[in-house]
Structures are given as C-alpha cells and as structure tokens.
Design a protein around this motif. Sequence first.
Motif, PDB file in Angstrom:
ATOM      1  N   GLY A 232       0.813  -1.205   0.000  1.00 60.33           N
ATOM      2  CA  GLY A 232       0.000   0.000   0.000  1.00 60.33           C
ATOM      3  C   GLY A 232       0.850   1.259   0.000  1.00 60.33           C
ATOM      4  O   GLY A 232       2.070   1.207   0.055  1.00 60.33           O
ATOM      5  N   GLU A 233       0.164   2.395  -0.070  1.00 61.73           N
ATOM      6  CA  GLU A 233       0.869   3.673  -0.137  1.00 61.73           C
ATOM      7  C   GLU A 233       1.790   3.865   1.065  1.00 61.73           C
ATOM      8  O   GLU A 233       1.475   3.455   2.175  1.00 61.73           O
ATOM      9  CB  GLU A 233      -0.150   4.815  -0.204  1.00 61.73           C
ATOM     10  CG  GLU A 233      -0.924   4.834  -1.523  1.00 61.73           C
ATOM     11  CD  GLU A 233      -1.949   5.946  -1.573  1.00 61.73           C
ATOM     12  OE1 GLU A 233      -2.517   6.260  -0.500  1.00 61.73           O
ATOM     13  OE2 GLU A 233      -2.188   6.498  -2.651  1.00 61.73           O
ATOM     14  N   ARG A 234       2.941   4.481   0.809  1.00 62.17           N
ATOM     15  CA  ARG A 234       3.955   4.765   1.836  1.00 62.17           C
ATOM     16  C   ARG A 234       4.378   3.475   2.542  1.00 62.17           C
ATOM     17  O   ARG A 234       4.972   2.609   1.930  1.00 62.17           O
ATOM     18  CB  ARG A 234       3.433   5.832   2.820  1.00 62.17           C
ATOM     19  CG  ARG A 234       3.057   7.160   2.152  1.00 62.17           C
ATOM     20  CD  ARG A 234       2.580   8.186   3.163  1.00 62.17           C
ATOM     21  NE  ARG A 234       1.679   7.652   4.158  1.00 62.17           N
ATOM     22  CZ  ARG A 234       0.367   7.437   3.947  1.00 62.17           C
ATOM     23  NH1 ARG A 234      -0.174   7.755   2.786  1.00 62.17           N
ATOM     24  NH2 ARG A 234      -0.382   6.933   4.908  1.00 62.17           N
ATOM     25  N   ALA A 235       4.051   3.344   3.838  1.00 64.31           N
ATOM     26  CA  ALA A 235       4.467   2.153   4.594  1.00 64.31           C
ATOM     27  C   ALA A 235       3.466   1.007   4.473  1.00 64.31           C
ATOM     28  O   ALA A 235       3.646  -0.038   5.091  1.00 64.31           O
ATOM     29  CB  ALA A 235       4.673   2.518   6.062  1.00 64.31           C
ATOM     30  N   GLY A 236       2.419   1.196   3.696  1.00 65.11           N
ATOM     31  CA  GLY A 236       1.483   0.114   3.439  1.00 65.11           C
ATOM     32  C   GLY A 236       0.267   0.098   4.343  1.00 65.11           C
ATOM     33  O   GLY A 236       0.042   1.000   5.156  1.00 65.11           O
ATOM     34  N   ASN A 237      -0.525  -0.962   4.181  1.00 65.48           N
ATOM     35  CA  ASN A 237      -1.785  -1.145   4.902  1.00 65.48           C
ATOM     36  C   ASN A 237      -1.672  -2.311   5.885  1.00 65.48           C
ATOM     37  O   ASN A 237      -0.651  -2.989   5.935  1.00 65.48           O
ATOM     38  CB  ASN A 237      -2.918  -1.459   3.911  1.00 65.48           C
ATOM     39  CG  ASN A 237      -3.258  -0.299   3.014  1.00 65.48           C
ATOM     40  OD1 ASN A 237      -2.430   0.552   2.745  1.00 65.48           O
ATOM     41  ND2 ASN A 237      -4.469  -0.261   2.531  1.00 65.48           N
ATOM     42  N   ALA A 238      -2.748  -2.570   6.606  1.00 68.34           N
ATOM     43  CA  ALA A 238      -2.811  -3.774   7.442  1.00 68.34           C
ATOM     44  C   ALA A 238      -2.718  -4.982   6.522  1.00 68.34           C
ATOM     45  O   ALA A 238      -3.382  -5.049   5.487  1.00 68.34           O
ATOM     46  CB  ALA A 238      -4.112  -3.797   8.236  1.00 68.34           C
ATOM     47  N   ALA A 239      -1.882  -5.959   6.900  1.00 64.15           N
ATOM     48  CA  ALA A 239      -1.639  -7.128   6.045  1.00 64.15           C
ATOM     49  C   ALA A 239      -2.744  -8.163   6.215  1.00 64.15           C
ATOM     50  O   ALA A 239      -3.108  -8.531   7.336  1.00 64.15           O
ATOM     51  CB  ALA A 239      -0.284  -7.743   6.378  1.00 64.15           C
ATOM     52  N   LEU A 240      -3.261  -8.631   5.102  1.00 63.74           N
ATOM     53  CA  LEU A 240      -4.293  -9.669   5.071  1.00 63.74           C
ATOM     54  C   LEU A 240      -3.949 -10.840   5.980  1.00 63.74           C
ATOM     55  O   LEU A 240      -4.727 -11.233   6.860  1.00 63.74           O
ATOM     56  CB  LEU A 240      -4.455 -10.162   3.630  1.00 63.74           C
ATOM     57  CG  LEU A 240      -5.228 -11.456   3.399  1.00 63.74           C
ATOM     58  CD1 LEU A 240      -6.723 -11.199   3.462  1.00 63.74           C
ATOM     59  CD2 LEU A 240      -4.876 -12.089   2.060  1.00 63.74           C
ATOM     60  N   GLU A 241      -2.738 -11.404   5.769  1.00 63.24           N
ATOM     61  CA  GLU A 241      -2.350 -12.614   6.489  1.00 63.24           C
ATOM     62  C   GLU A 241      -2.168 -12.349   7.985  1.00 63.24           C
ATOM     63  O   GLU A 241      -2.474 -13.206   8.827  1.00 63.24           O
ATOM     64  CB  GLU A 241      -1.072 -13.212   5.885  1.00 63.24           C
ATOM     65  CG  GLU A 241       0.149 -12.331   5.900  1.00 63.24           C
ATOM     66  CD  GLU A 241       0.199 -11.244   4.835  1.00 63.24           C
ATOM     67  OE1 GLU A 241       1.179 -10.464   4.845  1.00 63.24           O
ATOM     68  OE2 GLU A 241      -0.732 -11.159   3.993  1.00 63.24           O
ATOM     69  N   GLU A 242      -1.702 -11.159   8.336  1.00 61.60           N
ATOM     70  CA  GLU A 242      -1.511 -10.830   9.751  1.00 61.60           C
ATOM     71  C   GLU A 242      -2.849 -10.635  10.465  1.00 61.60           C
ATOM     72  O   GLU A 242      -3.056 -11.151  11.572  1.00 61.60           O
ATOM     73  CB  GLU A 242      -0.663  -9.558   9.883  1.00 61.60           C
ATOM     74  CG  GLU A 242       0.772  -9.715   9.413  1.00 61.60           C
ATOM     75  CD  GLU A 242       1.540  -8.402   9.472  1.00 61.60           C
ATOM     76  OE1 GLU A 242       1.077  -7.471  10.164  1.00 61.60           O
ATOM     77  OE2 GLU A 242       2.590  -8.308   8.818  1.00 61.60           O
ATOM     78  N   VAL A 243      -3.751  -9.885   9.861  1.00 63.86           N
ATOM     79  CA  VAL A 243      -5.037  -9.600  10.486  1.00 63.86           C
ATOM     80  C   VAL A 243      -5.835 -10.890  10.685  1.00 63.86           C
ATOM     81  O   VAL A 243      -6.380 -11.145  11.767  1.00 63.86           O
ATOM     82  CB  VAL A 243      -5.842  -8.586   9.640  1.00 63.86           C
ATOM     83  CG1 VAL A 243      -7.281  -8.489  10.135  1.00 63.86           C
ATOM     84  CG2 VAL A 243      -5.180  -7.211   9.686  1.00 63.86           C
ATOM     85  N   ILE A 244      -5.891 -11.714   9.647  1.00 60.77           N
ATOM     86  CA  ILE A 244      -6.687 -12.941   9.747  1.00 60.77           C
ATOM     87  C   ILE A 244      -6.106 -13.896  10.784  1.00 60.77           C
ATOM     88  O   ILE A 244      -6.836 -14.446  11.623  1.00 60.77           O
ATOM     89  CB  ILE A 244      -6.804 -13.625   8.375  1.00 60.77           C
ATOM     90  CG1 ILE A 244      -7.687 -12.781   7.450  1.00 60.77           C
ATOM     91  CG2 ILE A 244      -7.381 -15.037   8.517  1.00 60.77           C
ATOM     92  CD1 ILE A 244      -7.800 -13.302   6.035  1.00 60.77           C
ATOM     93  N   MET A 245      -4.790 -14.092  10.772  1.00 64.17           N
ATOM     94  CA  MET A 245      -4.191 -15.014  11.741  1.00 64.17           C
ATOM     95  C   MET A 245      -4.269 -14.462  13.165  1.00 64.17           C
ATOM     96  O   MET A 245      -4.430 -15.221  14.125  1.00 64.17           O
ATOM     97  CB  MET A 245      -2.749 -15.321  11.355  1.00 64.17           C
ATOM     98  CG  MET A 245      -2.615 -16.174  10.085  1.00 64.17           C
ATOM     99  SD  MET A 245      -3.500 -17.742  10.170  1.00 64.17           S
ATOM    100  CE  MET A 245      -2.505 -18.614  11.389  1.00 64.17           C
TER     101      MET A 245
END
Length: 387
Positions: A232-245
């Motif tokens: 995602g932009e700049r440092a990115g967004n919340a990661a799919l794999e991190e949030v779900i796990m």
Amino acid sequence: MSIKNLSDGKEIYIVDTTLRDGEQTAGVVFANEEKIAIASMLSELGVDQLEVGIPTMGGDEKEAIKQIIKRVKNTSIMAWNRAVIKDVEESIDCGVDAVAISISVSDIHIKNKLKKSREWVLENMVKTVEFAKKNGLYVSVNGEDASRADREFLVEFIKTAREAGADRFRYCDTVGIMEPFRIYEDIKYLYDKTNFDIEMHTHNDFGMATANAIAGIRAGANHVGVTVNGLGERAGNAALEEVIMALMIVCKYEGNIKTKMFREISEYVSHASGRFLPSWKAIVGDNMFKHESGIHADGAIKNPKNYEAFDPSIVGLERQIVIGKHSGKAAIINKFKEYGIELASEEADKILEIVRATSVRLKRSLFDKELALIYKEYKLQKENEIN
C-alpha cells in the motif's frame, strides 16, 4: 461470512484492497493478467469483498475489472470512486455489485485539499450515495482522513450517509497516525452513537496498522480492509495474512479461510508487485518457523509448541532447523539423524565446534552439503589420529 467471534457470534467481513490501494504503492503496476490471478486466488482463499480498482481511470483499469467480474463469481466486487456521479457511472459500466465512495472528512483536508466546507462534503456525499443506491449497488462511504476528523462531524457524516442509503462507513486512518488504545475509543464512540457497520482501513506509517485494525474490530467494527503482504501507499496497509491469523489464533475467532494459501498468495503478489518478501515477515516469511539458536532449536525439536504459536502447515510453510553459529548440540545430533548418521555425544561436541567456526567465517548458516563435508573431514581426521 469469513470470520466469526465465537463468544458473541459477531461476523467479521474481510475486504481486500490489494488491487486498488495495494497497487497505489509508489512504483507498483499489476498487469491485467496478474490482477485477474490475484483476484481469483483471494476469492478462493475466502475473502468476502475485493476492491479491484478505479474505473474512472478507463483503459486497462476498466478492462481488468470487467475480466475479474467475468471470472470471479463467489465474491463481491467493489470499485473505488470519488464522491462524483460520473465515477459511479463508470463503475456501473464495469458491472460491479459494490462501490466505495470516498471523500475527505477532516478539516485539514476539507480546508487545504478540497478548499470547501463540511456542508459541501455532506451534500456531495449524499448525492453520490443516492445515485449509487438507485442503481442497486452496495455502498461503502469512505471517510478519508477520518482519524484526524472531528468526532461529532464523523457522527453527523455517518448518520447522513445512512439516511442516504449507505451500507457501511469506512474509517480511514489515512496517514497512519493512530494507536490501538485511541482507535479503540474512537471506533467505540462512533459505533455506540450510530450503530452502523464500520470498516477499518488502517495504514502502517508507525507500524501499527494490524494492531489498529484489530483494536477497531474489538471496539465494534465488523469489516476490515487489508492487502496481501501489507502492500500500500507509503508504509502500506494492514496485512491480510496478519489480520486474519491474529483474529483466528490470538483473538480465538473461527473462520472458513483457506489459510494454507497464504504463502502462495504472498509469493505471487511479491513477484507481481516487484516488492520482495522479507524473510522476517510476520506469518509468511521464511524465518517464521526456522530455528537456529540452541535453546530454541532444542525446544522446537522436543515439542514445536515450545516456540511456535501455530503449526507452519496452517499457512503453507514448513518447519526448519537451521545449523549455524548459534546451534546447539541437540540440533546437530537431530540434523545428522536426517542423514542416517547417529552421532555419539563426543562426536557432536567436536562437530559443533567446527560448525560454529565455519559459520562465523562464512557469516551465515550452513548448507547440507557443507555439513556433510564437515562430517567427512572430521571422520578422516579422526582416522588419521588413530593411525
């Protein structure tokens, strides 16, 4: 439904925006074929809604969206729009079933970016939402820079959006300035005041995107926006794999997500985006289940639960005992058992000395062939000493 809170039965919906916000990463461009492949993989994974692009860009963007809609049948497909009716018309032309209508809600943006008033924001949001609903679309109203907006204006914005027909509000921590305790308070306040569906959209500028997303869910949000690998932009967004796990392992939610696909999807998006997948990446990085330190390796060999929060197969990885400077005797003995060699205690001690010296000299852990060569030279030296 993807994920459910077992204690109260509340459902959490996963909204992946890899193909929209993820592709807005500076320097990242997905080929149309890659966008279709990523969308198909995420649908198979079990994501509830895919935000796949910005139709008003036209050209390849619209074509890719149309192709995704043809091939992905079991997942809601959303397009991103400004609070402009023409944008929504372009989305309708693509055939999406849902639209995100985005407009700034902080006074910083309203005054310095839009150069308008709060009243103008509400008026244009309402017009666009009403148009989208008349055309049968599911509508997420995005509050850009919500984390810097006035709380009471956000309450007014959400209530006005609901009256216009919107289905949910996307709370955007656009510049990633929130922390979990504060975001919990904000989301709880908004949810208690409006009782409206809220989506978390968090950025990682201070490394707290995943934590902020989870905090928002704890406070009442029931949708969460994510991207593969946190792209995602700049440092990115919340990661799919991190949030779900985090939801499933740490928070004890239950889900029908095919988590075994995580590593495969992460690798594909890494290659397609030209952004390498760090070995230390949470959940899917190579080092997640690699053990070298003597105490840790010994503990993992005796029982993996000693140093692993979950089994590596759950996310498509494998456990590895790495031999190097920090290895211990137990790891050496166990490693050589893999080669069919039973080391005596004294032999393991001697080989461990050689392994550590070699690892320091090479500044890395050792390969299997190097370990085999060390053993061969050790045995040869021992035979020469006897003779």
